[in-house]
Write a protein that holds these residues in place. Structure first.
Motif, PDB file in Angstrom:
ATOM      1  N   LYS A   1     -29.322 120.898  53.045  1.00  0.00           N
ATOM      2  CA  LYS A   1     -27.985 121.409  52.746  1.00  0.00           C
ATOM      3  C   LYS A   1     -28.071 122.847  52.288  1.00  0.00           C
ATOM      4  O   LYS A   1     -29.136 123.314  51.878  1.00  0.00           O
ATOM      5  CB  LYS A   1     -27.256 120.534  51.719  1.00  0.00           C
ATOM      6  CG  LYS A   1     -27.768 120.615  50.310  1.00  0.00           C
ATOM      7  CD  LYS A   1     -26.884 119.793  49.374  1.00  0.00           C
ATOM      8  CE  LYS A   1     -26.655 120.569  48.117  1.00  0.00           C
ATOM      9  NZ  LYS A   1     -25.552 120.212  47.335  1.00  0.00           N
TER      10      LYS A   1
ATOM     11  N   ARG B   1     -23.068 122.741  51.518  1.00  0.00           N
ATOM     12  CA  ARG B   1     -22.638 121.881  52.626  1.00  0.00           C
ATOM     13  C   ARG B   1     -23.860 121.291  53.315  1.00  0.00           C
ATOM     14  O   ARG B   1     -24.923 121.893  53.341  1.00  0.00           O
ATOM     15  CB  ARG B   1     -21.853 122.707  53.646  1.00  0.00           C
ATOM     16  CG  ARG B   1     -20.554 123.229  53.107  1.00  0.00           C
ATOM     17  CD  ARG B   1     -19.820 124.046  54.132  1.00  0.00           C
ATOM     18  NE  ARG B   1     -19.590 123.286  55.346  1.00  0.00           N
ATOM     19  CZ  ARG B   1     -19.425 123.847  56.535  1.00  0.00           C
ATOM     20  NH1 ARG B   1     -19.474 125.148  56.685  1.00  0.00           N
ATOM     21  NH2 ARG B   1     -19.208 123.105  57.597  1.00  0.00           N
TER      22      ARG B   1
ATOM     23  N   GLU C   1     -23.455 119.503  59.177  1.00  0.00           N
ATOM     24  CA  GLU C   1     -22.060 119.945  59.350  1.00  0.00           C
ATOM     25  C   GLU C   1     -22.005 121.390  59.834  1.00  0.00           C
ATOM     26  O   GLU C   1     -21.201 121.736  60.702  1.00  0.00           O
ATOM     27  CB  GLU C   1     -21.300 119.862  58.022  1.00  0.00           C
ATOM     28  CG  GLU C   1     -20.964 118.493  57.548  1.00  0.00           C
ATOM     29  CD  GLU C   1     -20.269 118.538  56.186  1.00  0.00           C
ATOM     30  OE1 GLU C   1     -19.731 119.596  55.798  1.00  0.00           O
ATOM     31  OE2 GLU C   1     -20.274 117.498  55.517  1.00  0.00           O
TER      32      GLU C   1
ATOM     33  N   ALA D   1     -22.964 121.418  63.464  1.00  0.00           N
ATOM     34  CA  ALA D   1     -21.902 120.842  64.291  1.00  0.00           C
ATOM     35  C   ALA D   1     -20.738 121.806  64.493  1.00  0.00           C
ATOM     36  O   ALA D   1     -20.027 121.715  65.490  1.00  0.00           O
ATOM     37  CB  ALA D   1     -21.403 119.533  63.673  1.00  0.00           C
ATOM     38  N   GLU D   2     -20.523 122.723  63.574  1.00  0.00           N
ATOM     39  CA  GLU D   2     -19.481 123.743  63.745  1.00  0.00           C
ATOM     40  C   GLU D   2     -19.993 124.941  64.528  1.00  0.00           C
ATOM     41  O   GLU D   2     -19.275 125.531  65.320  1.00  0.00           O
ATOM     42  CB  GLU D   2     -18.990 124.230  62.377  1.00  0.00           C
ATOM     43  CG  GLU D   2     -18.178 123.234  61.619  1.00  0.00           C
ATOM     44  CD  GLU D   2     -17.823 123.714  60.219  1.00  0.00           C
ATOM     45  OE1 GLU D   2     -18.103 124.895  59.892  1.00  0.00           O
ATOM     46  OE2 GLU D   2     -17.279 122.910  59.455  1.00  0.00           O
TER      47      GLU D   2
ATOM     48  N   PHE E   1     -21.177 116.252  67.442  1.00  0.00           N
ATOM     49  CA  PHE E   1     -20.199 117.270  67.819  1.00  0.00           C
ATOM     50  C   PHE E   1     -19.932 117.124  69.305  1.00  0.00           C
ATOM     51  O   PHE E   1     -20.636 116.401  70.009  1.00  0.00           O
ATOM     52  CB  PHE E   1     -20.677 118.693  67.482  1.00  0.00           C
ATOM     53  CG  PHE E   1     -21.830 119.176  68.291  1.00  0.00           C
ATOM     54  CD1 PHE E   1     -21.639 119.804  69.512  1.00  0.00           C
ATOM     55  CD2 PHE E   1     -23.121 119.002  67.841  1.00  0.00           C
ATOM     56  CE1 PHE E   1     -22.720 120.242  70.264  1.00  0.00           C
ATOM     57  CE2 PHE E   1     -24.207 119.443  68.571  1.00  0.00           C
ATOM     58  CZ  PHE E   1     -24.000 120.067  69.798  1.00  0.00           C
TER      59      PHE E   1
END
Length: 192
Positions: free
Chosen positions: A62, A117, A121, A124-125, A169
């Protein structure tokens, strides 16, 4: 520290475009991950006739927690200035701020805490945005609506694994998975 494996499996990429595509993939995805506050120990790209990908070693699970202070208007400033400060700092009221004095007077200061985060994530963005902005010297257009692709050749499959797990994703209507393919004649067929 974890490893990211990302592979785009498509129809034949012209050989003259492969080295540039490797460099573009490294720069585009690397810049997006750095902007999110991620660092790594090594990044390697690879390209072949029907694939383009990269491996990043040493990614944290993270991003780091972020704590910042934002200096606002003077104590006793007009309400509009205070409202703008609160809105910009993402704070609900002055009760969450503190007063600090310096040589110019007393000011409001907001302390903003942002938790880290999950790296999955962030990935995936970053990947869908990167793929949609990929700078091929010549690209083709395939599909319609959500499945519209602007890519050098049609994309068939996306492989994306972070720390051994699939990063969920979707881009161009194709969901990332842990499936790849071997050589067209010597190792055909999808496999994990």
């Amino acid at each position: 520290m974890s490893e990211l494996l990302f592979e785009i499996f498509c129809e034949e990429i012209p050989a003259r475009m492969q080295p540039r595509a490797e460099a573009d993939l490294e720069k585009l995805l690397g810049d997006r991950l750095k902007a999110a506050g991620l660092a790594w120990t090594s990044l390697r790209t690879f390209a072949g006739a029907r694939r383009l990908g990269l491996v990043i070693d040493g990614l944290p699970v993270k991003t780091a927690d972020v704590s910042e202070e934002r200096k606002g208007p003077r104590v006793g400033a007009p309400d509009k200035a205070v409202e703008g400060f609160l809105r910009g700092a993402g704070v609900a009221s002055l009760d969450q701020c503190e007063k600090r004095a310096d040589k110019k007077g007393e000011f409001w200061v907001a302390r903003i805490e942002k938790p880290g985060r999950a790296t999955a994530e962030v990935i995936a963005e970053a990947i869908p945005d990167m793929m949609k902005a990929f700078p091929w010297p010549k690209s083709m257009k395939f599909g319609e609506g959500e499945m519209l692709q602007r890519w050098v050749r049609p994309v068939h499959r996306l492989l994306c694994l972070f720390d051994g797990a699939v990063v969920p994703f979707e881009v161009f209507g194709i969901a990332a998975s842990n499936i790849t393919e071997g050589h067209r004649r010597h190792g055909p067929g999808p496999f994990e």
